[in-house]
Enzyme design. Sequence first.
Site, PDB file in Angstrom:
ATOM      1  N   LYS A   1      62.606-104.817 -41.920  1.00 29.49           N
ATOM      2  CA  LYS A   1      63.116-105.044 -40.556  1.00 29.49           C
ATOM      3  C   LYS A   1      64.501-104.430 -40.453  1.00 29.49           C
ATOM      4  O   LYS A   1      65.514-105.105 -40.630  1.00 29.49           O
ATOM      5  CB  LYS A   1      63.121-106.531 -40.220  1.00 29.49           C
ATOM      6  CG  LYS A   1      63.017-106.782 -38.720  1.00 29.49           C
ATOM      7  CD  LYS A   1      62.718-108.228 -38.406  1.00 29.49           C
ATOM      8  CE  LYS A   1      62.662-108.480 -36.916  1.00 29.49           C
ATOM      9  NZ  LYS A   1      61.470-107.907 -36.265  1.00 29.49           N
TER      10      LYS A   1
ATOM     11  N   ARG B   1      62.614-113.059 -45.444  1.00 34.10           N
ATOM     12  CA  ARG B   1      62.302-111.682 -45.050  1.00 34.10           C
ATOM     13  C   ARG B   1      63.565-110.832 -45.019  1.00 34.10           C
ATOM     14  O   ARG B   1      63.558-109.673 -45.431  1.00 34.10           O
ATOM     15  CB  ARG B   1      61.590-111.659 -43.691  1.00 34.10           C
ATOM     16  CG  ARG B   1      61.077-110.273 -43.321  1.00 34.10           C
ATOM     17  CD  ARG B   1      60.165-110.303 -42.110  1.00 34.10           C
ATOM     18  NE  ARG B   1      60.875-110.737 -40.912  1.00 34.10           N
ATOM     19  CZ  ARG B   1      60.304-110.977 -39.741  1.00 34.10           C
ATOM     20  NH1 ARG B   1      58.994-110.842 -39.602  1.00 34.10           N
ATOM     21  NH2 ARG B   1      61.024-111.363 -38.701  1.00 34.10           N
TER      22      ARG B   1
ATOM     23  N   GLU C   1      50.814-100.763 -35.887  1.00 33.63           N
ATOM     24  CA  GLU C   1      51.356-101.752 -34.957  1.00 33.63           C
ATOM     25  C   GLU C   1      52.019-101.048 -33.793  1.00 33.63           C
ATOM     26  O   GLU C   1      51.902 -99.832 -33.652  1.00 33.63           O
ATOM     27  CB  GLU C   1      52.314-102.709 -35.681  1.00 33.63           C
ATOM     28  CG  GLU C   1      53.513-102.054 -36.328  1.00 33.63           C
ATOM     29  CD  GLU C   1      54.512-103.085 -36.875  1.00 33.63           C
ATOM     30  OE1 GLU C   1      54.815-104.068 -36.193  1.00 33.63           O
ATOM     31  OE2 GLU C   1      55.004-102.871 -37.998  1.00 33.63           O
TER      32      GLU C   1
HETATM   33  C1  LIG Z   1      60.205-108.263 -35.912  1.00 30.70           C
HETATM   34  C2  LIG Z   1      59.024-107.367 -35.828  1.00 30.70           C
HETATM   35  C3  LIG Z   1      57.724-107.859 -35.588  1.00 30.70           C
HETATM   36  C4  LIG Z   1      57.442-109.300 -35.249  1.00 30.70           C
HETATM   37  O1  LIG Z   1      57.789-110.197 -36.254  1.00 30.70           O
HETATM   38  P1  LIG Z   1      58.015-111.753 -35.925  1.00 30.70           P
HETATM   39  O2  LIG Z   1      58.518-112.310 -37.201  1.00 30.70           O
HETATM   40  O3  LIG Z   1      56.693-112.316 -35.550  1.00 30.70           O
HETATM   41  O4  LIG Z   1      58.978-111.825 -34.801  1.00 30.70           O
HETATM   42  C5  LIG Z   1      56.672-106.959 -35.607  1.00 30.70           C
HETATM   43  N1  LIG Z   1      56.877-105.640 -35.829  1.00 30.70           N
HETATM   44  C6  LIG Z   1      58.105-105.129 -36.045  1.00 30.70           C
HETATM   45  C7  LIG Z   1      58.253-103.681 -36.285  1.00 30.70           C
HETATM   46  C8  LIG Z   1      59.209-105.967 -36.064  1.00 30.70           C
HETATM   47  O5  LIG Z   1      60.430-105.452 -36.268  1.00 30.70           O
END
Ligand SMILES: *Cc1c(COP(=O)(O)O)cnc(C)c1O
Length: 341
Positions: A184, A82, A220
């Site tokens: 991310k 990722r 989200e």
């Molecule tokens: C990191 C993150 C998540 C959760 O991802 P995981 O890999 O399950 O920790 C969800 N939403 C956002 C915006 C994120 O930055």
Amino acid sequence: MEKKNLDWEHIGFNYHKTDYRYVAEYKDGVWGEGKLTGEADIVLNECANILQYSQQVFEGLKAYTTADGHIVTFRPDQNAKRMAGSARFMEMPAPSEEMFLEAVDQVVRANAAWVPPYGTGATLYLRPYLFGTNPVIGVKPASEFQFRLFCTPVGPYFRGGAKPLTLCVSDYDRAAPHGTGHVKASLNYAMSLHAYVEAHARGYDENLFLDAASRTMVEETGGANFVFVTKDGELVIPQSDSILPSITRRSLVEVARDYLGLTVTERPVSLAELPYFAEAGLCGTAAVISPVGKVVDHGREICFPSGMEKMGPVLQQVYDLLTGMQMGTVEAPAGWIRTIL
Ligand SMILES: *Cc1c(COP(=O)(O)O)cnc(C)c1O
């Protein structure tokens, strides 16, 4: 190895300066040799790209002490992949998967005394991150970068059991269509802070962000994906190009299907259909699954039948399996657990 003398159950989700972190530098088109350092502070030029134009991506994962005393990480290869995808979109060179995993292993080993003991509910949070370091004043990508990874012990996310959260439907947007919502990057968090502070001041735990184009579909929160359960016990995962692909969410989809035999549907979910779900939760590395009891949409309350006391029964089953895998009491699918010590 003697553990640090910390009150593991009460350390909260705060930064603790641990003994070692990993650093590698990218210069002249190549990554240098990565190494551990005791130095937690970073010295940068005032015009470093990260300070002026926010070229940064990051990851978050954890190391766990298992029931039989090993130290493991959960699917770190997925974090490496990722980060590589995030870096590509942000015009940055990513560390190879091998280098990423090496950084994870080295930092966890060097800080083994900081890995919370089994049974405390606490874990070692790992934060890999990548950012542009050289001076740029005209807007363009950096040419020099640092990849770093530090760790900090964090307490149990919910002490005394997970209390369902109350969310509010935000009037702000988290991510634009065709933007950086799926990446991310810290920039997505910077622009969510105002919405977060406002929601908190009004007594809400988190924001529910809608899609920015139509403001009708569920995306989200600032840092966790949604998962819903229908009254028939089917798992529903909101789908959108501007949702960050959570590794916890992708894992719980597989666990629900393969271990519990549940039907899982990934599809766009509208705000209008929330009242018809039986359970709702937020998923991410920090809490695995946090139950959502209530969503407030401009005064209109949507209360899930699972209530405000505990997690719904279906999500609880998924949660127990996933955390069991991390703690070594439930056998995980091949390749999910990386044993470090
Ligand atoms: C990191 C993150 C998540 C959760 O991802 P995981 O890999 O399950 O920790 C969800 N939403 C956002 C915006 C994120 O930055």
